[in-house]
Scaffold this active site. Structure first.
Site, PDB file in Angstrom:
ATOM      1  N   LYS A  13     -20.002  16.924  26.329  1.00 54.85           N
ATOM      2  CA  LYS A  13     -20.521  15.547  26.356  1.00 54.85           C
ATOM      3  C   LYS A  13     -21.560  15.332  27.439  1.00 54.85           C
ATOM      4  CE  LYS A  13     -17.210  12.691  27.274  1.00 54.85           C
ATOM      5  NZ  LYS A  13     -16.141  13.518  27.695  1.00 54.85           N
ATOM      6  N   ARG A  87     -12.974   4.726  26.797  1.00 49.89           N
ATOM      7  CA  ARG A  87     -11.991   5.809  26.776  1.00 49.89           C
ATOM      8  C   ARG A  87     -10.679   5.366  26.120  1.00 49.89           C
ATOM      9  NH1 ARG A  87     -14.368   9.775  30.183  1.00 49.89           N
ATOM     10  NH2 ARG A  87     -12.826  11.142  31.061  1.00 49.89           N
ATOM     11  N   ARG A 126     -16.095  26.045  33.592  1.00 46.68           N
ATOM     12  CA  ARG A 126     -16.723  24.991  34.380  1.00 46.68           C
ATOM     13  C   ARG A 126     -16.037  24.827  35.733  1.00 46.68           C
ATOM     14  NH1 ARG A 126     -16.898  19.152  31.741  1.00 46.68           N
ATOM     15  NH2 ARG A 126     -14.734  19.087  32.332  1.00 46.68           N
ATOM     16  N   ARG A 132     -15.029  21.658  40.258  1.00 47.11           N
ATOM     17  CA  ARG A 132     -14.472  20.317  40.062  1.00 47.11           C
ATOM     18  C   ARG A 132     -12.979  20.341  40.363  1.00 47.11           C
ATOM     19  NH1 ARG A 132     -16.504  16.889  34.909  1.00 47.11           N
ATOM     20  NH2 ARG A 132     -14.353  16.186  35.120  1.00 47.11           N
TER      21      ARG A 132
HETATM   22  P1  AMP Z   1     -15.227  12.690  33.017  1.00 46.96           P
HETATM   23  O1  AMP Z   1     -16.242  13.248  33.946  1.00 46.96           O
HETATM   24  O2  AMP Z   1     -15.809  11.739  32.008  1.00 46.96           O
HETATM   25  O3  AMP Z   1     -14.381  13.746  32.366  1.00 46.96           O
HETATM   26  O4  AMP Z   1     -14.227  11.798  33.902  1.00 46.96           O
HETATM   27  C1  AMP Z   1     -13.474  12.351  34.959  1.00 46.96           C
HETATM   28  C2  AMP Z   1     -12.297  11.439  35.297  1.00 46.96           C
HETATM   29  O5  AMP Z   1     -12.783  10.145  35.688  1.00 46.96           O
HETATM   30  C3  AMP Z   1     -11.346  11.157  34.137  1.00 46.96           C
HETATM   31  O6  AMP Z   1     -10.362  12.166  34.011  1.00 46.96           O
HETATM   32  C4  AMP Z   1     -10.753   9.811  34.549  1.00 46.96           C
HETATM   33  O7  AMP Z   1      -9.779   9.964  35.552  1.00 46.96           O
HETATM   34  C5  AMP Z   1     -11.944   9.113  35.171  1.00 46.96           C
HETATM   35  N1  AMP Z   1     -12.728   8.322  34.175  1.00 46.96           N
HETATM   36  C6  AMP Z   1     -13.999   8.570  33.726  1.00 46.96           C
HETATM   37  N2  AMP Z   1     -14.388   7.644  32.839  1.00 46.96           N
HETATM   38  C7  AMP Z   1     -13.352   6.785  32.710  1.00 46.96           C
HETATM   39  C8  AMP Z   1     -13.134   5.623  31.932  1.00 46.96           C
HETATM   40  N3  AMP Z   1     -14.064   5.147  31.083  1.00 46.96           N
HETATM   41  N4  AMP Z   1     -11.931   4.993  32.047  1.00 46.96           N
HETATM   42  C9  AMP Z   1     -10.976   5.448  32.884  1.00 46.96           C
HETATM   43  N5  AMP Z   1     -11.108   6.545  33.634  1.00 46.96           N
HETATM   44  C10 AMP Z   1     -12.288   7.219  33.561  1.00 46.96           C
END
Ligand code: AMP
Length: 190
Positions: A13, A87, A126, A132
């Site tokens: 993504k 989400r 990754r 990360r």
């Molecule tokens: P991502 O980089 O999109 O995989 O997001 C990393 C982490 O950030 C996720 O595992 C959540 O803990 C938090 N996060 C990101 N976007 C959201 C969202 N829209 N709602 C809630 N938590 C989020």
């Protein structure tokens, strides 16, 4: 122009959303990136969000809503790719509300489809490349579960509204980008 990107952790993504935003000349709004930046600067939001992110759970909706609203009204006012938002069902409803308040419409929802075994392979790669802290085995397992339980239902929600565009997420970055670009261009014209 506002596109949502949906896909499991490791579906590509972030990479694909960034590329598409660049090609279309619109913003790239990654709630994950915004949250990671907040954690790094130890802002109030960052302090609250950190434990959820570290365990792979969703950060509470009220913390996310303000962040997305500010971005849509500010830097992303000309259009954007929403990467990692919404989400869950509550966030999808909030987004509908925000867009209708602003008199704006979704261009569509792009779902990157990738088989589970490929996801796990990509995420472990990754973790090493990007260092990360939420890419540890336990957290990854929980993030996949959270995706299945809370985010995947949005696929049916947007499909039901005729807004879903399913994209095969296997192949090279360039191949996948081409598929997405064709879809986005068709969507923008149609
Ligand atoms: P991502 O980089 O999109 O995989 O997001 C990393 C982490 O950030 C996720 O595992 C959540 O803990 C938090 N996060 C990101 N976007 C959201 C969202 N829209 N709602 C809630 N938590 C989020």
């Amino acid at each position: 122009m506002i596109w949502i990107f949906l896909g499991a952790p490791g579906a590509g993504k972030g990479t694909q959303a960034r590329l598409l935003a660049k090609t279309l000349g619109i913003g790239h709004v990654s709630t994950g990136d915004l949250l990671r930046a907040a954690v790094k600067t130890e802002s109030e939001l960052g302090k609250k969000a950190r434990p959820y992110m570290e365990s792979g759970d969703l950060v509470p909706d009220d913390l996310i809503l303000g962040m997305v609203r500010e971005t849509l009204e500010g830097p992303a006012v000309a259009g954007c790719i929403l990467d990692g938002y919404p989400r869950n069902a509550a966030q999808a409803e909030s987004l509908d509300g925000m867009l209708s308040d602003m008199g704006r419409k979704l261009s569509g929802v792009i779902e990157l489809e990738v088989p589970e075994e490929v996801l796990i392979e990509r995420i472990s790669g990754r973790a090493q490349a990007e260092d990360r802290s939420d890419d540890t085995t336990e957290t990854v397992r929980n993030r996949l579960k959270v995706y299945h339980d809370q985010t995947q239902p949005l696929i049916d929600f947007y499909r039901g509204r005729g807004q879903l565009r399913e994209i095969d997420g296997e192949g090279t970055i360039e191949e996948i980008q081409l598929r997405i670009l064709e879809t986005a261009r068709a969507g923008a014209e149609g």
